[in-house]
Design an enzyme around this catalytic site. Structure first.
Site, PDB file in Angstrom:
ATOM      1  N   ASN A   1       0.826  -1.218   0.000  1.00 17.93           N
ATOM      2  CA  ASN A   1       0.000   0.000   0.000  1.00 17.93           C
ATOM      3  C   ASN A   1       0.859   1.267   0.000  1.00 17.93           C
ATOM      4  O   ASN A   1       0.349   2.366   0.209  1.00 17.93           O
ATOM      5  CB  ASN A   1      -0.902   0.035   1.234  1.00 17.93           C
ATOM      6  CG  ASN A   1      -1.829  -1.156   1.306  1.00 17.93           C
ATOM      7  OD1 ASN A   1      -2.403  -1.560   0.291  1.00 17.93           O
ATOM      8  ND2 ASN A   1      -1.961  -1.734   2.484  1.00 17.93           N
TER       9      ASN A   1
ATOM     10  N   HIS B   1     -14.376  -1.680   5.429  1.00 19.31           N
ATOM     11  CA  HIS B   1     -13.219  -2.344   6.056  1.00 19.31           C
ATOM     12  C   HIS B   1     -13.549  -2.885   7.455  1.00 19.31           C
ATOM     13  O   HIS B   1     -14.406  -2.351   8.152  1.00 19.31           O
ATOM     14  CB  HIS B   1     -12.106  -1.295   6.172  1.00 19.31           C
ATOM     15  CG  HIS B   1     -10.777  -1.808   6.608  1.00 19.31           C
ATOM     16  ND1 HIS B   1     -10.312  -1.674   7.891  1.00 19.31           N
ATOM     17  CD2 HIS B   1      -9.807  -2.454   5.916  1.00 19.31           C
ATOM     18  CE1 HIS B   1      -9.092  -2.193   7.980  1.00 19.31           C
ATOM     19  NE2 HIS B   1      -8.767  -2.678   6.790  1.00 19.31           N
TER      20      HIS B   1
ATOM     21  N   GLU C   1     -16.027   3.930   2.956  1.00 11.93           N
ATOM     22  CA  GLU C   1     -14.709   4.221   2.409  1.00 11.93           C
ATOM     23  C   GLU C   1     -14.933   5.103   1.191  1.00 11.93           C
ATOM     24  O   GLU C   1     -16.007   5.074   0.591  1.00 11.93           O
ATOM     25  CB  GLU C   1     -13.999   2.917   1.999  1.00 11.93           C
ATOM     26  CG  GLU C   1     -13.660   2.041   3.188  1.00 11.93           C
ATOM     27  CD  GLU C   1     -13.041   0.696   2.806  1.00 11.93           C
ATOM     28  OE1 GLU C   1     -12.207   0.660   1.889  1.00 11.93           O
ATOM     29  OE2 GLU C   1     -13.408  -0.303   3.427  1.00 11.93           O
TER      30      GLU C   1
ATOM     31  N   SER D   1     -10.982  -0.695  -0.544  1.00 11.27           N
ATOM     32  CA  SER D   1      -9.659  -1.306  -0.416  1.00 11.27           C
ATOM     33  C   SER D   1      -9.478  -2.569  -1.244  1.00 11.27           C
ATOM     34  O   SER D   1      -8.349  -2.930  -1.561  1.00 11.27           O
ATOM     35  CB  SER D   1      -9.371  -1.610   1.051  1.00 11.27           C
ATOM     36  OG  SER D   1     -10.330  -2.503   1.575  1.00 11.27           O
TER      37      SER D   1
ATOM     38  N   ASP E   1     -13.757   7.117   5.148  1.00 11.99           N
ATOM     39  CA  ASP E   1     -12.456   6.505   5.416  1.00 11.99           C
ATOM     40  C   ASP E   1     -11.611   6.631   4.146  1.00 11.99           C
ATOM     41  O   ASP E   1     -11.921   6.043   3.115  1.00 11.99           O
ATOM     42  CB  ASP E   1     -12.668   5.031   5.806  1.00 11.99           C
ATOM     43  CG  ASP E   1     -11.361   4.297   6.073  1.00 11.99           C
ATOM     44  OD1 ASP E   1     -10.312   4.710   5.532  1.00 11.99           O
ATOM     45  OD2 ASP E   1     -11.400   3.287   6.804  1.00 11.99           O
TER      46      ASP E   1
ATOM     47  N   HIS F   1      -7.233   4.578   1.339  1.00 14.11           N
ATOM     48  CA  HIS F   1      -6.646   4.323   0.019  1.00 14.11           C
ATOM     49  C   HIS F   1      -6.846   5.489  -0.946  1.00 14.11           C
ATOM     50  O   HIS F   1      -6.548   5.376  -2.130  1.00 14.11           O
ATOM     51  CB  HIS F   1      -7.224   3.038  -0.578  1.00 14.11           C
ATOM     52  CG  HIS F   1      -6.931   1.841   0.258  1.00 14.11           C
ATOM     53  ND1 HIS F   1      -5.767   1.111   0.143  1.00 14.11           N
ATOM     54  CD2 HIS F   1      -7.627   1.275   1.274  1.00 14.11           C
ATOM     55  CE1 HIS F   1      -5.771   0.135   1.027  1.00 14.11           C
ATOM     56  NE2 HIS F   1      -6.883   0.208   1.739  1.00 14.11           N
TER      57      HIS F   1
ATOM     58  N   LYS G   1      -0.271   4.177   4.602  1.00 17.13           N
ATOM     59  CA  LYS G   1      -0.326   3.742   3.209  1.00 17.13           C
ATOM     60  C   LYS G   1       0.461   4.727   2.342  1.00 17.13           C
ATOM     61  O   LYS G   1       1.680   4.701   2.378  1.00 17.13           O
ATOM     62  CB  LYS G   1      -1.774   3.500   2.828  1.00 17.13           C
ATOM     63  CG  LYS G   1      -2.236   2.211   3.550  1.00 17.13           C
ATOM     64  CD  LYS G   1      -3.676   1.890   3.548  1.00 17.13           C
ATOM     65  CE  LYS G   1      -3.860   0.578   4.329  1.00 17.13           C
ATOM     66  NZ  LYS G   1      -5.194   0.400   4.868  1.00 17.13           N
TER      67      LYS G   1
END
Ligand SMILES: *Cc1c(COP(=O)(O)O)cnc(C)c1O
Length: 394
Positions: free
Chosen positions: A57, A143, A185, A189, A214, A217, A248
């Site tokens: 990541n 997640h 998110e 992910s 979130d 990523h 990440k």
């Protein structure tokens, strides 16, 4: 007198643990730890073999960047290797505060608060905000750290179909609640797709919900200079609070929340994974600050990352694989059965590519996959090497 030797589990626990492992094996879901001998570069050495690393990541390549490492070293020299205490005792330093200011700026929010991990940020924010009588509306593909936060909060969960704003609206309209929290998110992910943020912000406004996003990523990967999804969509107001990680694209470790000042003060007083946790180690803080400088100064990394991910998606389509919703640095190759995904992982590794099979419960049953994570420090030739190692779709 017992014989000397390693400590042992009591028989009932030993039987339980062996039984669970046997069941995990039966489902082809056994997980083991791989230990490369090198850091998170585009090439890593694993048990003596050099492999192209497509499973990190470390999107911008910053975890091993000399300037980020120097940031960690300088912070360690100045403040030590560990923080020594929680922030509310004496573990806080000027660079913790500087990093919080920088993260709030990046996310266009009033203030930010550091946690020791993104996982702990989700846990600590969701449990502090929501409780019995509240409803947490959560995307079906969220997640594990979000799911755990929801469970621990005691609030009623309402799961909406992945990225389905119409389904979320149905649930918002039909579920009575003291207060409503919507959690999603922004870049997912396991699929690399981007959620429908403008629609979610609008729904949150309409139903007086707080929207928690979130950006694990998304940070460093989408938006102006890697600012994330709000910037990507040009959203600059709304009932939105941001969760992020330093672990990440920022190449360090730790997590954060960014939001209105009153919320941050509330979390400082009520968020258990903030209060009862030793402050982030100074080297992690120093590394993240250096990473933010690089992100601001070198937007070419983000562009190169996007181009490489595109090249991989186009190449997989040319090999006959159905297109996916991926738009970011995460490029899934969905296989289906767990055993087949593991076989492909091993085949790729034989051909010099490290990319991991992702299986349930991380992804839904029947959608086991190889997840390729591209890094800005890869080259087009690296991506072509992956494409040469992937078999044609059958
Ligand atoms: C990795 C991840 C986290 C946890 O972040 P850490 O800093 O690794 O604890 C939280 N949310 C999502 C979506 C993630 O992918």
């Amino acid at each position: 007198m017992g014989s000397p030797g390693p400590f042992q589990l009591p028989e009932s626990w030993a039987t339980h643990v062996r039984g669970e492992l046997a069941e995990i094996d039966r489902q082809d879901l056994r997980r083991t730890i791989l230990t490369p001998e090198t850091g998170q570069g585009p090439r890593i050495r694993l048990y003596g073999r050099e492999l192209l690393n497509f499973t990190s990541n470390n999107y911008l390549g910053l975890a091993t960047d000399d300037r980020v490492v120097a940031g960690a070293v300088a912070a360690a020299r100045e403040y030590g290797a560990g923080a020594g205490a929680a922030r509310l005792l004496c573990g806080s330093t000027p660079i913790h505060e500087e990093l919080e200011t920088r993260l709030a700026e990046l996310k266009g929010q009033e203030r930010a608060l550091l946690y020791s991990a993104g996982y702990l940020a989700n846990l600590g924010v969701i449990t502090a905000l929501a409780g019995k009588g509240d409803v947490v509306f959560s995307d079906a593909l969220n997640h594990a750290s979000i799911i755990d936060g929801c469970r621990l909060s005691g609030a009623t969960p309402a799961i909406f179909r992945h990225s389905d704003a119409a389904h979320l609206e149905e649930l918002l309209a039909s579920t009575p609640a003291r207060r409503r929290l919507v959690v999603t998110e922004t870049v997912f992910s396991m699929d690399g797709d981007i959620g429908p943020l403008p629609a979610l912000v609008e729904l949150a406004r309409r139903y007086e919900a707080l929207l928690l996003i979130d950006e694990a990523h998304a940070t460093g990967v989408i938006g102006d200079h890697g600012a994330g999804a709000l910037s990507h969509f040009g959203i600059d107001e709304g009932p939105v609070v941001v969760i992020g990680t330093l672990s990440k694209a920022l190449g360090s470790a730790g997590g954060f929340v960014a939001g209105p000042a009153a919320l941050i003060d509330f979390l400082v007083n009520r968020s258990r994974s903030f209060i009862f946790q030793t402050a982030l180690p100074p080297p992690s803080v120093g590394a993240a600050l250096a990473a933010l400088d690089i992100m601001a100064a070198e937007p070419a990394r983000q562009r190169h990352l996007a181009e490489l991910a595109d090249r991989l998606r186009v190449g997989l389509a040319a090999l006959g694989y159905a297109p996916t919703a991926s738009e970011t640095a995460i490029v899934p190759l969905v296989i289906g059965e767990a055993a087949a995904a593991v076989q492909l992982e091993l085949r790729l590794r034989d051909r010099g590519i490290l990319a991991k099979a992702i299986r349930p419960p991380t992804v839904p049953t029947g959608t086991s996959r190889i997840r390729f994570n591209v890094m800005a420090t890869h080259t087009a030739a690296d991506v072509d090497a992956v494409l040469a190692a992937v078999p044609r779709a059958t």
